[in-house]
Design an enzyme around this catalytic site. Structure first.
Site, PDB file in Angstrom:
ATOM      1  N   SER A  30       0.817  -1.220   0.000  1.00  0.00           N
ATOM      2  CA  SER A  30       0.000   0.000   0.000  1.00  0.00           C
ATOM      3  C   SER A  30       0.849   1.268   0.000  1.00  0.00           C
ATOM      4  CB  SER A  30      -0.905   0.037   1.234  1.00  0.00           C
ATOM      5  OG  SER A  30      -1.672  -1.141   1.331  1.00  0.00           O
TER       6      SER A  30
ATOM      7  N   LEU B 108      -1.590  11.820   2.164  1.00  0.00           N
ATOM      8  CA  LEU B 108      -2.216  12.927   2.893  1.00  0.00           C
ATOM      9  C   LEU B 108      -2.184  12.630   4.387  1.00  0.00           C
ATOM     10  CD1 LEU B 108      -3.705  12.673  -0.029  1.00  0.00           C
ATOM     11  CD2 LEU B 108      -5.166  14.466   0.930  1.00  0.00           C
TER      12      LEU B 108
ATOM     13  N   HIS C  49      -9.877   1.162  -2.720  1.00  0.00           N
ATOM     14  CA  HIS C  49     -10.252   2.577  -2.584  1.00  0.00           C
ATOM     15  C   HIS C  49      -9.747   3.279  -3.842  1.00  0.00           C
ATOM     16  CE1 HIS C  49      -9.603   6.705  -1.308  1.00  0.00           C
ATOM     17  NE2 HIS C  49      -8.311   6.511  -1.190  1.00  0.00           N
TER      18      HIS C  49
ATOM     19  N   TYR D 155     -11.156  13.435  -1.208  1.00  0.00           N
ATOM     20  CA  TYR D 155     -10.012  14.255  -0.813  1.00  0.00           C
ATOM     21  C   TYR D 155      -9.178  14.564  -2.046  1.00  0.00           C
ATOM     22  CZ  TYR D 155      -7.260   9.888  -0.846  1.00  0.00           C
ATOM     23  OH  TYR D 155      -6.652   8.712  -1.211  1.00  0.00           O
TER      24      TYR D 155
ATOM     25  N   ASP E 243      -9.328  -0.561  36.394  1.00  0.00           N
ATOM     26  CA  ASP E 243      -9.712  -0.595  37.804  1.00  0.00           C
ATOM     27  C   ASP E 243     -10.688  -1.742  37.991  1.00  0.00           C
ATOM     28  OD1 ASP E 243     -11.855   0.667  36.498  1.00  0.00           O
ATOM     29  OD2 ASP E 243     -12.226   2.075  38.129  1.00  0.00           O
TER      30      ASP E 243
HETATM   31  P1  FAD Z   1       2.461  -2.027   3.076  1.00  0.00           P
HETATM   32  O1  FAD Z   1       2.973  -0.780   2.508  1.00  0.00           O
HETATM   33  O2  FAD Z   1       1.474  -2.776   2.273  1.00  0.00           O
HETATM   34  O3  FAD Z   1       3.695  -2.918   3.406  1.00  0.00           O
HETATM   35  C1  FAD Z   1       3.574  -4.260   3.744  1.00  0.00           C
HETATM   36  C2  FAD Z   1       4.688  -4.989   3.073  1.00  0.00           C
HETATM   37  O4  FAD Z   1       4.686  -6.332   3.499  1.00  0.00           O
HETATM   38  C3  FAD Z   1       4.559  -5.024   1.572  1.00  0.00           C
HETATM   39  O5  FAD Z   1       5.665  -4.393   1.035  1.00  0.00           O
HETATM   40  C4  FAD Z   1       4.515  -6.489   1.235  1.00  0.00           C
HETATM   41  O6  FAD Z   1       5.218  -6.791   0.057  1.00  0.00           O
HETATM   42  C5  FAD Z   1       5.150  -7.098   2.434  1.00  0.00           C
HETATM   43  N1  FAD Z   1       4.747  -8.479   2.672  1.00  0.00           N
HETATM   44  C6  FAD Z   1       3.495  -8.947   2.822  1.00  0.00           C
HETATM   45  N2  FAD Z   1       3.495 -10.255   3.045  1.00  0.00           N
HETATM   46  C7  FAD Z   1       4.797 -10.636   3.031  1.00  0.00           C
HETATM   47  C8  FAD Z   1       5.444 -11.861   3.206  1.00  0.00           C
HETATM   48  N3  FAD Z   1       4.780 -12.995   3.445  1.00  0.00           N
HETATM   49  N4  FAD Z   1       6.793 -11.893   3.145  1.00  0.00           N
HETATM   50  C9  FAD Z   1       7.496 -10.760   2.922  1.00  0.00           C
HETATM   51  N5  FAD Z   1       6.923  -9.568   2.746  1.00  0.00           N
HETATM   52  C10 FAD Z   1       5.580  -9.506   2.804  1.00  0.00           C
HETATM   53  N6  FAD Z   1      -2.738   6.562   4.182  1.00  0.00           N
HETATM   54  C11 FAD Z   1      -2.592   7.810   4.637  1.00  0.00           C
HETATM   55  O7  FAD Z   1      -2.182   8.009   5.763  1.00  0.00           O
HETATM   56  N7  FAD Z   1      -2.906   8.879   3.862  1.00  0.00           N
HETATM   57  C12 FAD Z   1      -3.373   8.731   2.605  1.00  0.00           C
HETATM   58  O8  FAD Z   1      -3.642   9.705   1.925  1.00  0.00           O
HETATM   59  C13 FAD Z   1      -3.553   7.432   2.118  1.00  0.00           C
HETATM   60  N8  FAD Z   1      -4.073   7.240   0.888  1.00  0.00           N
HETATM   61  C14 FAD Z   1      -4.138   5.991   0.384  1.00  0.00           C
HETATM   62  C15 FAD Z   1      -4.557   5.841  -0.917  1.00  0.00           C
HETATM   63  C16 FAD Z   1      -4.541   4.603  -1.510  1.00  0.00           C
HETATM   64  C17 FAD Z   1      -5.014   4.453  -2.904  1.00  0.00           C
HETATM   65  C18 FAD Z   1      -4.119   3.487  -0.745  1.00  0.00           C
HETATM   66  C19 FAD Z   1      -4.079   2.139  -1.350  1.00  0.00           C
HETATM   67  C20 FAD Z   1      -3.743   3.626   0.568  1.00  0.00           C
HETATM   68  C21 FAD Z   1      -3.754   4.885   1.141  1.00  0.00           C
HETATM   69  N9  FAD Z   1      -3.362   5.080   2.463  1.00  0.00           N
HETATM   70  C22 FAD Z   1      -3.209   6.345   2.939  1.00  0.00           C
HETATM   71  C23 FAD Z   1      -3.119   3.944   3.361  1.00  0.00           C
HETATM   72  C24 FAD Z   1      -1.650   3.620   3.477  1.00  0.00           C
HETATM   73  O9  FAD Z   1      -1.092   3.554   2.225  1.00  0.00           O
HETATM   74  C25 FAD Z   1      -1.450   2.294   4.162  1.00  0.00           C
HETATM   75  O10 FAD Z   1      -2.237   2.212   5.306  1.00  0.00           O
HETATM   76  C26 FAD Z   1       0.021   2.108   4.564  1.00  0.00           C
HETATM   77  O11 FAD Z   1       0.840   2.361   3.480  1.00  0.00           O
HETATM   78  C27 FAD Z   1       0.250   0.714   5.076  1.00  0.00           C
HETATM   79  O12 FAD Z   1       1.612   0.537   5.321  1.00  0.00           O
HETATM   80  P2  FAD Z   1       2.199  -0.889   5.705  1.00  0.00           P
HETATM   81  O13 FAD Z   1       3.641  -0.727   5.859  1.00  0.00           O
HETATM   82  O14 FAD Z   1       1.416  -1.414   6.834  1.00  0.00           O
HETATM   83  O15 FAD Z   1       1.791  -1.809   4.498  1.00  0.00           O
HETATM   84  N1  THG Z   2     -18.870  -3.216  39.800  1.00  0.00           N
HETATM   85  C1  THG Z   2     -18.028  -4.238  39.967  1.00  0.00           C
HETATM   86  N2  THG Z   2     -16.838  -4.245  39.383  1.00  0.00           N
HETATM   87  C2  THG Z   2     -16.450  -3.215  38.592  1.00  0.00           C
HETATM   88  C3  THG Z   2     -17.284  -2.112  38.419  1.00  0.00           C
HETATM   89  C4  THG Z   2     -18.548  -2.137  39.045  1.00  0.00           C
HETATM   90  N3  THG Z   2     -15.245  -3.247  37.991  1.00  0.00           N
HETATM   91  C5  THG Z   2     -14.968  -2.314  36.945  1.00  0.00           C
HETATM   92  C6  THG Z   2     -15.461  -0.954  37.282  1.00  0.00           C
HETATM   93  N4  THG Z   2     -16.854  -1.043  37.663  1.00  0.00           N
HETATM   94  C7  THG Z   2     -14.668  -0.429  38.447  1.00  0.00           C
HETATM   95  N5  THG Z   2     -15.040   0.892  38.816  1.00  0.00           N
HETATM   96  C8  THG Z   2     -15.483   1.221  40.068  1.00  0.00           C
HETATM   97  C9  THG Z   2     -15.354   2.528  40.482  1.00  0.00           C
HETATM   98  C10 THG Z   2     -15.706   2.884  41.781  1.00  0.00           C
HETATM   99  C11 THG Z   2     -16.223   1.927  42.634  1.00  0.00           C
HETATM  100  C12 THG Z   2     -16.419   0.635  42.200  1.00  0.00           C
HETATM  101  C13 THG Z   2     -16.029   0.270  40.907  1.00  0.00           C
HETATM  102  C14 THG Z   2     -16.514   2.276  44.047  1.00  0.00           C
HETATM  103  N6  THG Z   2     -15.670   3.103  44.640  1.00  0.00           N
HETATM  104  C15 THG Z   2     -15.758   3.431  46.049  1.00  0.00           C
HETATM  105  C16 THG Z   2     -15.272   4.853  46.274  1.00  0.00           C
HETATM  106  O1  THG Z   2     -14.456   5.329  45.474  1.00  0.00           O
HETATM  107  O2  THG Z   2     -15.732   5.474  47.196  1.00  0.00           O
HETATM  108  C17 THG Z   2     -14.883   2.445  46.763  1.00  0.00           C
HETATM  109  C18 THG Z   2     -14.246   2.887  47.985  1.00  0.00           C
HETATM  110  C19 THG Z   2     -13.491   1.779  48.639  1.00  0.00           C
HETATM  111  O3  THG Z   2     -12.383   1.456  48.210  1.00  0.00           O
HETATM  112  O4  THG Z   2     -14.041   1.206  49.585  1.00  0.00           O
HETATM  113  O5  THG Z   2     -17.445   1.784  44.604  1.00  0.00           O
HETATM  114  O6  THG Z   2     -19.356  -1.216  38.898  1.00  0.00           O
HETATM  115  N7  THG Z   2     -18.390  -5.280  40.692  1.00  0.00           N
END
Ligand code: FAD
Ligand code: THG
Length: 826
Positions: free
Chosen positions: A54, A61, A234, A268, A558
């Site tokens: 790719s 861009l 695309h 774009y 948490d």
């Molecule tokens: P790649 O560039 O595909 O690289 C992966 C590499 O792995 C390849 O060279 C391949 O040969 C190699 N490979 C795969 N399998 C093997 C294997 N088994 N052994 C050895 N080598 C292997 N992104 C933007 O941010 N802006 C843009 O404007 C934008 N426009 C785009 C427009 C087009 C038309 C396209 C197609 C993409 C666009 N993208 C854009 C997306 C962007 O190009 C890609 O997301 C990015 O280039 C991916 O990079 P990569 O290194 O992950 O993949």
């Molecule tokens: N219930 C149970 N587990 C949970 C949540 C829940 N785990 C993930 C997430 N929610 C955890 N978040 C909280 C946040 C605050 C409290 C409980 C879970 C809470 N706090 C008291 C306080 O801050 O006053 C505890 C005081 C103390 O330590 O005694 O009750 O919703 N099962």
């Protein structure tokens, strides 16, 4: 005391093979070698550096601003880095700026939201009127647009030069580049990767990173890993010469006008000298069949370039000419359908295979985010923990429900369709719904629940059956907020009535989707002591609120930990990432089970909760007999239950757990027993508002691995004096005091609404951002959490920009509701 099994450490200078020399693989080689890992081999099946992936034809861009703080940070780093790279062929980044225009009032409003994100995440940008847009980009038809958002630091990446520059730098530090080397298989031994098998033989490795672009899913499948990405075509087209552009750009610069987005039409644009390049997402999703890709592209130089399908481009061309009339004189000269990866949530995929140590992935990465992802991946590989929060990109963020080929295909196609759409934060997928329902679902449907979706679960947001409460509570003086059209979407004032009802009577909440695990076995206590910050070595029946930290002291989650027997604990968690983290550290004498499915939970909360439950229970539910943060196994009527006296909404009451088969009976039992007390079912929106006013944090939005406990106001859950060293403790001891803190802010205008990620200003400057918010039924105002500098004091006035509207708010002492805990402990 036995140490928890550490995630296996890597040798000092490990042998690393990076598969793929696209922008990701090369960037990674640079970042790894910079960190002293110089034994890096980058292999690619294609030539270097126009490999045929790719990257070879990405127009490059880079728009940095994204709803996600992490993705924006990745992009910002990419811009910084590419700006500093050197390549003999010329620039690697051309900072022409970015311009997104609005042609509809909805988009114009949304650009205000985006401008907010930019401020929140520290990207410079400004909203412009049409004349200012045209001054920046004279090809735009002034009368078509309502305005634009200009970001001067965005621009064009020269992806191939950037890849080469980074690869050469890595090579200079000792890396080896091996073009024309296809990886045919991954070699493993004893749960570790030991090398890759190529057509030219084996390359030994301690670490293999799959940076194979859209081929990655196939490679990962060989080692039993599902990568939820879909290669999608695309369209990209180049016009012939445009008179308006002749003489504007030197051959060297290629472009001088800002890169341009016309998102209302999924388009774009960038300059190529005196031609224009047009990218279109306006066509139907075109997922690529990997089994026929090579045959389909046999005549092409690039295996990721499919033949152009002209009919798909016709509407795009029409829209393009409407916005840029100068195009009317021209026509398309070259065009192709280019392939790159889409994921269900638009985020990249990174992390280490849990069952095959040393096998890492860095996949589904745009050029835009490439250097940022590579840096975080390199830190993760070398130091064990990335320096920024990457949970949105974690390979293990996906629930089982999201890993079927059908789910991946559907949601990734949807991500393509929506790539430029205006997405409301509470807009939920419409396809593939109803996959996970609690045993209460039929009752909830009957009560007119409006469902959100989370982790595949159907979750009631509010119940239409409660509509009548609004009038009734209005009679008691409750003022229902009037929300603007945007904030009112996927929302109902009924939720405010439900929240108020919970504070004044009693309500039942479906807590079934709360992720829960059973941690059991002779090693269970030690395991939990070593992984979590609080002391969980308490009596049977204790419940403890505690944190999971990473090695850098950042908050990974948490939890609540209930000790149900000497060696049996029930853990309440947040996401599949918790299961992943526990599993990675799990010793042989601990059994870890996700018991979320197969069980269910009702939160029974409100001042009348005891009156509802006590008559049903053989055990004494009085405050003296059943204290706050205690758990018992008992019965309600004939139903076996585990009751935990805790409440995320901050009210008297219990979480009541039972087996799924008893769920419907439990719901009916509580509904009937509560009838005389006015019991209602209440939904997620009420739930959220109540926990915000009570001061409880939600992991993933209010705090992440980016934050330490003290910054998040959670020091009370950390026992530095605990006998056992826990993960993250040494980092906390060495930590600097935080520079910003999570604070509660209360809005002046009772109708003000914020939805999260809005920028917060102190004395005129952007100082932080909103995380989550709700309408406090107790205060009758919107209340939110915001990250703000420590210097900001309680009582200080801040302003918040909500889609262009300024709201004032006051920093409040926490918790805003019931600081004395009299509601909850009675
Ligand atoms: P790649 O560039 O595909 O690289 C992966 C590499 O792995 C390849 O060279 C391949 O040969 C190699 N490979 C795969 N399998 C093997 C294997 N088994 N052994 C050895 N080598 C292997 N992104 C933007 O941010 N802006 C843009 O404007 C934008 N426009 C785009 C427009 C087009 C038309 C396209 C197609 C993409 C666009 N993208 C854009 C997306 C962007 O190009 C890609 O997301 C990015 O280039 C991916 O990079 P990569 O290194 O992950 O993949
Ligand atoms: N219930 C149970 N587990 C949970 C949540 C829940 N785990 C993930 C997430 N929610 C955890 N978040 C909280 C946040 C605050 C409290 C409980 C879970 C809470 N706090 C008291 C306080 O801050 O006053 C505890 C005081 C103390 O330590 O005694 O009750 O919703 N099962």
């Amino acid at each position: 005391m036995p140490k928890i099994p550490k995630i296996p450490t890597i040798p000092k200078n490990p042998k690393i093979v990076v598969i793929g020399a696209g922008i990701v693989g090369t960037s990674l080689a640079d970042e790894l070698t910079e960190r002293g890992c110089t034994d890096v081999t980058v292999v690619d099946r294609g030539p270097m550096f126009a490999t045929g992936g790719s990257t070879s034809h990405a127009p490059g861009l880079v728009f940095q601003t994204n709803a996600s703080k992490t993705m924006t940070a990745f992009a910002r780093y990419t811009v910084e880095k590419f700006n500093s790279l050197e390549h003999p062929g010329g620039w690697t980044f051309n900072q022409v700026g970015g311009l997104e225009v609005a042609t509809t009032p909805e988009r114009w409003a949304d650009l205000h939201r985006k401008a907010g994100w930019a401020q929140s995440w520290g990207i410079e940008g400004r909203l412009l009127d049409p004349a200012e847009c045209v001054a920046l980009h004279p090809l735009i038809e002034r009368d078509r647009i309502l305005g634009g958002f200009h970001t001067p630091h965005d621009g064009l990446a020269k992806a191939l030069r950037a890849a080469e520059a980074q690869a050469r730098r890595a090579e200079a530090r000792g890396a080896t580049l091996r073009p024309h080397t296809e990886v045919l298989g991954i070699l493993e031994h004893g749960g570790r990767v030991i090398g890759v098998h190529t057509a030219d033989g084996v390359i030994d490795a301690d670490i293999v990173v799959c940076a194979a672009g859209f081929w990655g899913a196939q490679l990962a499948r060989q080692v039993g890993l599902v990568l939820p990405l879909v290669p999608m075509a695309h369209q990209y087209a180049r016009t012939g010469q445009l008179a308006e552009l002749v003489g504007r750009n030197s051959e060297y610069a290629e472009a001088g006008l800002p890169i341009l987005r016309h998102q209302d039409r999924d388009l774009y644009f960038r300059e190529h000298g005196d031609r224009l390049g047009i990218g279109s997402y306006s066509h139907k999703p075109m997922p690529v069949d990997m089994s026929t890709l090579l045959a389909d592209t046999a005549d092409e130089a690039m295996p990721s370039m499919l033949p152009f399908t002209e009919e798909d481009f016709a509407p795009a061309w029409k829209s393009a000419v409407e916005l840029l009339p100068a195009l009317g004189e021209s026509k398309i000269e070259e065009a192709f359908n280019g392939v790159f990866s889409f994921t269900p949530d638009g985020h990249s995929i990174m992390g280490e295979h849990r069952e095959l140590s040393g096998f890492w992935v860095a996949e589904a990465v745009w050029v835009t985010h490439s250097a940022g992802v590579a840096k975080a991946a390199a830190e993760w590989i070398v130091d064990g923990t990335p320096s920024i929060d990457v949970h949105e990109c974690d390979l293990y963020r996906f629930e089982d429900v999201a890993r079927s080929p059908k789910f991946i295909a559907q949601t990734s196609s949807q991500a393509f369709v929506e790539v430029y759409d205006i997405i409301h934060p509470h807009q939920h997928r419409s396809a593939l719904r109803g996959l996970r329902t609690s045993p209460f679902h039929a009752r909830q449907v009957q009560a007119g629940a409006f469902f959100y979706e989370g982790g595949g679960w159907e979750r009631p947001a509010w119940y239409d059956a409660n509509a009548a409460l609004m009038q009734r509570l209005a009679g008691e003086g409750l003022r229902l907020p009037v929300r603007d059209e945007w904030a009112a979407r996927f929302w109902s004032p009924i939720s405010v009535a439900e929240a108020h009802w919970t504070r004044t009577r009693v309500a039942m909440y479906d807590m079934t989707p709360l992720t829960r695990y059973e941690v059991a076995g002779p090693g269970a206590l030690t395991f939990l002591q070593q992984l979590t910050t609080n002391n969980v070595d308490k009596s049977i029946g204790s419940v403890t609120y505690t944190l999971l930290l990473d090695e850098r002291g950042g908050i990974r989650s948490d939890l609540t930990v209930a000790r149900l027997a000497r060696d049996v604990f029930q853990v309440g968690a947040n996401s599949p990432l918790d299961f992943d983290w526990l599993t990675r550290h799990q010793p042989a004498d601990v059994v870890l089970r996700d018991i979320t499915g197969g069980t269910c939970c009702v939160g029974l909360w409100g001042p009348a909760a005891r009156d509802v439950a006590a008559p049903l229970c053989p055990d004494d539910l009085s405050d003296r007999a059943f204290r706050y943060f205690r758990a018992i196994r008992t019965h309600l009527d004939a139903i076996p239950v585990t009751m935990m006296r805790l409440s995320y909404v901050g009210e008297l009451g219990w979480e009541i757990y039972t087996g799924a088969e008893y769920g419907a009976a439990l719901w009916d039992l509580l509904a009937a027993a509560g009838q005389d007390h006015g019991i209602i079912p209440a939904g997620r929106i009420a739930f959220n508002s109540l926990r915000v006013e009570k001061g409880y944090r939600s992991w993933g939005s209010d705090m992440t691995a980016e934050h330490t406990p003290s910054a998040a106001g959670l020091d009370f859950a950390v026992r530095m004096d605990k006998a056992v060293d826990f993960v993250g403790k040494s980092a906390l001891s060495a930590a600097q005091p935080p520079s910003s803190m999570l604070r509660s802010i209360v809005f002046d205008d009772p109708d003000a609404a914020v939805l999260g990620s809005e920028p917060v200003f102190v004395a005129g400057g952007c100082a932080g951002y909103v995380t989550s918010a709700g309408h406090s039924p107790t205060l009758g105002r919107t209340i939110a959490y915001a990250w703000l500098p420590v210097a900001v004091r309680i009582g200080d006035v801040v302003t918040v920009d909500y889609r262009g509207t300024t709201h004032t708010a006051v920093v409040a002492a926490e918790p805003v509701v019931d600081p004395a805990m009299t509601r909850i402990k009675r």
